[in-house]
Design a protein around this motif. Structure first.
Motif, PDB file in Angstrom:
ATOM      1  N   GLN A 192       0.827  -1.201   0.000  1.00  0.00           N
ATOM      2  CA  GLN A 192       0.000   0.000   0.000  1.00  0.00           C
ATOM      3  C   GLN A 192       0.869   1.262   0.000  1.00  0.00           C
ATOM      4  O   GLN A 192       0.579   2.214  -0.719  1.00  0.00           O
ATOM      5  CB  GLN A 192      -0.933   0.012   1.208  1.00  0.00           C
ATOM      6  N   GLY A 193       1.938   1.260   0.783  1.00  0.00           N
ATOM      7  CA  GLY A 193       2.843   2.402   0.777  1.00  0.00           C
ATOM      8  C   GLY A 193       3.464   2.636  -0.587  1.00  0.00           C
ATOM      9  O   GLY A 193       3.559   3.780  -1.060  1.00  0.00           O
ATOM     10  N   GLU A 194       3.875   1.561  -1.235  1.00  0.00           N
ATOM     11  CA  GLU A 194       4.432   1.665  -2.594  1.00  0.00           C
ATOM     12  C   GLU A 194       3.400   2.225  -3.553  1.00  0.00           C
ATOM     13  O   GLU A 194       3.696   3.123  -4.356  1.00  0.00           O
ATOM     14  CB  GLU A 194       4.871   0.278  -3.085  1.00  0.00           C
ATOM     15  N   ARG A 195       2.182   1.705  -3.481  1.00  0.00           N
ATOM     16  CA  ARG A 195       1.129   2.092  -4.421  1.00  0.00           C
ATOM     17  C   ARG A 195       0.776   3.582  -4.268  1.00  0.00           C
ATOM     18  O   ARG A 195       0.670   4.309  -5.259  1.00  0.00           O
ATOM     19  CB  ARG A 195      -0.096   1.208  -4.187  1.00  0.00           C
ATOM     20  N   ILE A 196       0.609   4.018  -3.040  1.00  0.00           N
ATOM     21  CA  ILE A 196       0.302   5.430  -2.802  1.00  0.00           C
ATOM     22  C   ILE A 196       1.437   6.304  -3.312  1.00  0.00           C
ATOM     23  O   ILE A 196       1.206   7.340  -3.961  1.00  0.00           O
ATOM     24  CB  ILE A 196       0.059   5.681  -1.309  1.00  0.00           C
ATOM     25  N   ALA A 197       2.665   5.918  -3.048  1.00  0.00           N
ATOM     26  CA  ALA A 197       3.815   6.722  -3.475  1.00  0.00           C
ATOM     27  C   ALA A 197       3.925   6.791  -4.996  1.00  0.00           C
ATOM     28  O   ALA A 197       4.230   7.851  -5.562  1.00  0.00           O
ATOM     29  CB  ALA A 197       5.100   6.159  -2.874  1.00  0.00           C
ATOM     30  N   ARG A 198       3.683   5.670  -5.663  1.00  0.00           N
ATOM     31  CA  ARG A 198       3.774   5.669  -7.127  1.00  0.00           C
ATOM     32  C   ARG A 198       2.708   6.559  -7.753  1.00  0.00           C
ATOM     33  O   ARG A 198       2.984   7.335  -8.673  1.00  0.00           O
ATOM     34  CB  ARG A 198       3.664   4.235  -7.657  1.00  0.00           C
ATOM     35  N   TYR A 199       1.501   6.463  -7.250  1.00  0.00           N
ATOM     36  CA  TYR A 199       0.434   7.305  -7.792  1.00  0.00           C
ATOM     37  C   TYR A 199       0.651   8.776  -7.448  1.00  0.00           C
ATOM     38  O   TYR A 199       0.367   9.666  -8.255  1.00  0.00           O
ATOM     39  CB  TYR A 199      -0.924   6.824  -7.274  1.00  0.00           C
ATOM     40  N   ALA A 200       1.134   9.043  -6.248  1.00  0.00           N
ATOM     41  CA  ALA A 200       1.391  10.427  -5.856  1.00  0.00           C
ATOM     42  C   ALA A 200       2.451  11.063  -6.746  1.00  0.00           C
ATOM     43  O   ALA A 200       2.353  12.250  -7.099  1.00  0.00           O
ATOM     44  CB  ALA A 200       1.833  10.475  -4.394  1.00  0.00           C
ATOM     45  N   LYS A 201       3.450  10.288  -7.124  1.00  0.00           N
ATOM     46  CA  LYS A 201       4.491  10.815  -8.009  1.00  0.00           C
ATOM     47  C   LYS A 201       3.908  11.226  -9.357  1.00  0.00           C
ATOM     48  O   LYS A 201       4.214  12.305  -9.890  1.00  0.00           O
ATOM     49  CB  LYS A 201       5.583   9.762  -8.203  1.00  0.00           C
ATOM     50  N   VAL A 202       3.045  10.383  -9.907  1.00  0.00           N
ATOM     51  CA  VAL A 202       2.446  10.683 -11.208  1.00  0.00           C
ATOM     52  C   VAL A 202       1.516  11.892 -11.120  1.00  0.00           C
ATOM     53  O   VAL A 202       1.565  12.806 -11.950  1.00  0.00           O
ATOM     54  CB  VAL A 202       1.681   9.451 -11.736  1.00  0.00           C
ATOM     55  N   ILE A 203       0.655  11.907 -10.101  1.00  0.00           N
ATOM     56  CA  ILE A 203      -0.309  13.001  -9.967  1.00  0.00           C
ATOM     57  C   ILE A 203       0.408  14.330  -9.732  1.00  0.00           C
ATOM     58  O   ILE A 203       0.088  15.350 -10.363  1.00  0.00           O
ATOM     59  CB  ILE A 203      -1.299  12.717  -8.825  1.00  0.00           C
ATOM     60  N   SER A 204       1.359  14.346  -8.826  1.00  0.00           N
ATOM     61  CA  SER A 204       2.036  15.610  -8.500  1.00  0.00           C
ATOM     62  C   SER A 204       2.822  16.152  -9.685  1.00  0.00           C
ATOM     63  O   SER A 204       2.949  17.369  -9.857  1.00  0.00           O
ATOM     64  CB  SER A 204       2.968  15.417  -7.298  1.00  0.00           C
ATOM     65  N   ALA A 205       3.335  15.264 -10.530  1.00  0.00           N
ATOM     66  CA  ALA A 205       4.113  15.706 -11.693  1.00  0.00           C
ATOM     67  C   ALA A 205       3.228  16.234 -12.811  1.00  0.00           C
ATOM     68  O   ALA A 205       3.729  16.866 -13.750  1.00  0.00           O
ATOM     69  CB  ALA A 205       4.968  14.549 -12.209  1.00  0.00           C
ATOM     70  N   ASN A 206       1.931  15.992 -12.705  1.00  0.00           N
ATOM     71  CA  ASN A 206       1.020  16.378 -13.796  1.00  0.00           C
ATOM     72  C   ASN A 206      -0.126  17.267 -13.320  1.00  0.00           C
ATOM     73  O   ASN A 206      -1.154  17.356 -13.994  1.00  0.00           O
ATOM     74  CB  ASN A 206       0.467  15.117 -14.460  1.00  0.00           C
ATOM     75  N   LEU A 207       0.052  17.933 -12.194  1.00  0.00           N
ATOM     76  CA  LEU A 207      -1.029  18.746 -11.647  1.00  0.00           C
ATOM     77  C   LEU A 207      -1.457  19.862 -12.589  1.00  0.00           C
ATOM     78  O   LEU A 207      -2.637  20.196 -12.666  1.00  0.00           O
ATOM     79  CB  LEU A 207      -0.608  19.347 -10.302  1.00  0.00           C
ATOM     80  N   ALA A 208      -0.499  20.441 -13.309  1.00  0.00           N
ATOM     81  CA  ALA A 208      -0.842  21.553 -14.207  1.00  0.00           C
ATOM     82  C   ALA A 208      -1.855  21.112 -15.259  1.00  0.00           C
ATOM     83  O   ALA A 208      -2.808  21.852 -15.581  1.00  0.00           O
ATOM     84  CB  ALA A 208       0.415  22.107 -14.870  1.00  0.00           C
ATOM     85  N   SER A 209      -1.678  19.910 -15.771  1.00  0.00           N
ATOM     86  CA  SER A 209      -2.589  19.439 -16.827  1.00  0.00           C
ATOM     87  C   SER A 209      -3.912  18.961 -16.260  1.00  0.00           C
ATOM     88  O   SER A 209      -4.893  18.798 -16.987  1.00  0.00           O
ATOM     89  CB  SER A 209      -1.943  18.300 -17.625  1.00  0.00           C
ATOM     90  N   LEU A 210      -3.977  18.751 -14.945  1.00  0.00           N
ATOM     91  CA  LEU A 210      -5.194  18.278 -14.311  1.00  0.00           C
ATOM     92  C   LEU A 210      -6.011  19.408 -13.690  1.00  0.00           C
ATOM     93  O   LEU A 210      -7.157  19.203 -13.289  1.00  0.00           O
ATOM     94  CB  LEU A 210      -4.853  17.285 -13.206  1.00  0.00           C
ATOM     95  N   THR A 211      -5.415  20.588 -13.614  1.00  0.00           N
ATOM     96  CA  THR A 211      -6.092  21.724 -12.981  1.00  0.00           C
ATOM     97  C   THR A 211      -7.072  22.379 -13.940  1.00  0.00           C
ATOM     98  O   THR A 211      -6.763  22.579 -15.139  1.00  0.00           O
ATOM     99  CB  THR A 211      -5.051  22.771 -12.513  1.00  0.00           C
ATOM    100  N   ALA A 212      -8.250  22.701 -13.418  1.00  0.00           N
ATOM    101  CA  ALA A 212      -9.271  23.332 -14.267  1.00  0.00           C
ATOM    102  C   ALA A 212      -8.794  24.684 -14.778  1.00  0.00           C
ATOM    103  O   ALA A 212      -8.071  25.395 -14.089  1.00  0.00           O
ATOM    104  CB  ALA A 212     -10.560  23.506 -13.463  1.00  0.00           C
TER     105      ALA A 212
END
Length: 209
Positions: free
Chosen positions: A185-205
């Motif tokens: 679970q720690g690995e999974r959260i960290a992997r997804y957090a890395k992807v989301i945080s690196a792409n916040l600009a494209s995900l922001t309204a």
């Protein structure tokens, strides 16, 4: 590198064991991790009535207490708590209640979130406690990443799709299957957090940058 905060409450050490395993898992995939405990609220007379409770409290006295700033710092967070009548512990709930200012300022949204829990028996409220924590994540605008059934090791740990959970080990260490699942679970959260945080600009309204 993702930044992960793990906030937990543990009276006699079971939830703490899962928190350490989740930390190991997140660090194994390169995350920077803050391990933080919720402030103890119980009176000394209650703590001293259970030698295991006092022993664990003394053994973890050097772990920093969680603050709302720890969540603002993070790209993702994981909450852990024993079940109290099918709900999170009062100690963790008080910490959550202190995060209202950060929530209002939008500092807790768009972060990956997950949870783990445990109870004294197999049907002691583990799932309802995890779902209650996820209600908090909904309000915060976080991105819930459950463990689901995404790896066979989760079946060995009991197959709880909402998050890793345990049944009280009655003074013994938790079974290895639980710790393995928590590392996952720690690995999974960290992997997804890395992807989301690196792409916040494209995900922001539009207009919200």
């Amino acid at each position: 590198m993702a930044k992960i905060t793990i906030v937990y409450y543990s009276s006699t050490g079971n939830t703490y064991q899962l928190a350490l395993a989740a930390k190991e898992g997140a660090e194994a995939v390169g995350a920077e991790v803050r391990l933080r405990k919720a402030k103890e609220l119980a009176p000394a007379v209650a703590i001293d009535s259970n030698p295991a409770w006092r022993k664990h409290l003394d053994a973890t006295k050097d772990i920093p207490e969680a603050t709302p700033d720890d969540l603002e710092w993070a790209d993702g967070y994981i909450f852990g708590t024993p079940t109290r009548f099918g709900l999170p512990s009062a100690q963790l709930k008080q910490f959550i209640d202190l995060c209202g200012g950060k929530w209002f300022a939008g500092k807790l949204q768009d972060k990956v979130a997950g949870a783990f829990s445990g109870a004294g028996n197999i049907h002691g409220g583990q799932e309802s406690t995890l779902l209650a924590l996820q209600n908090v994540f909904y309000h915060w605008g976080a991105i819930i990443v459950p463990v689901g059934y995404t790896d066979p090791l989760l079946y060995a740990a009991g197959g709880n799709p909402y998050g890793v959970s345990y049944t009280d080990a009655l003074g013994a260490d938790l079974p290895d299957e639980k710790l393995v699942a928590s590392r996952y679970q720690g690995e999974r959260i960290a992997r997804y957090a890395k992807v989301i945080s690196a792409n916040l600009a494209s995900l922001t309204a539009p207009g919200k940058e």
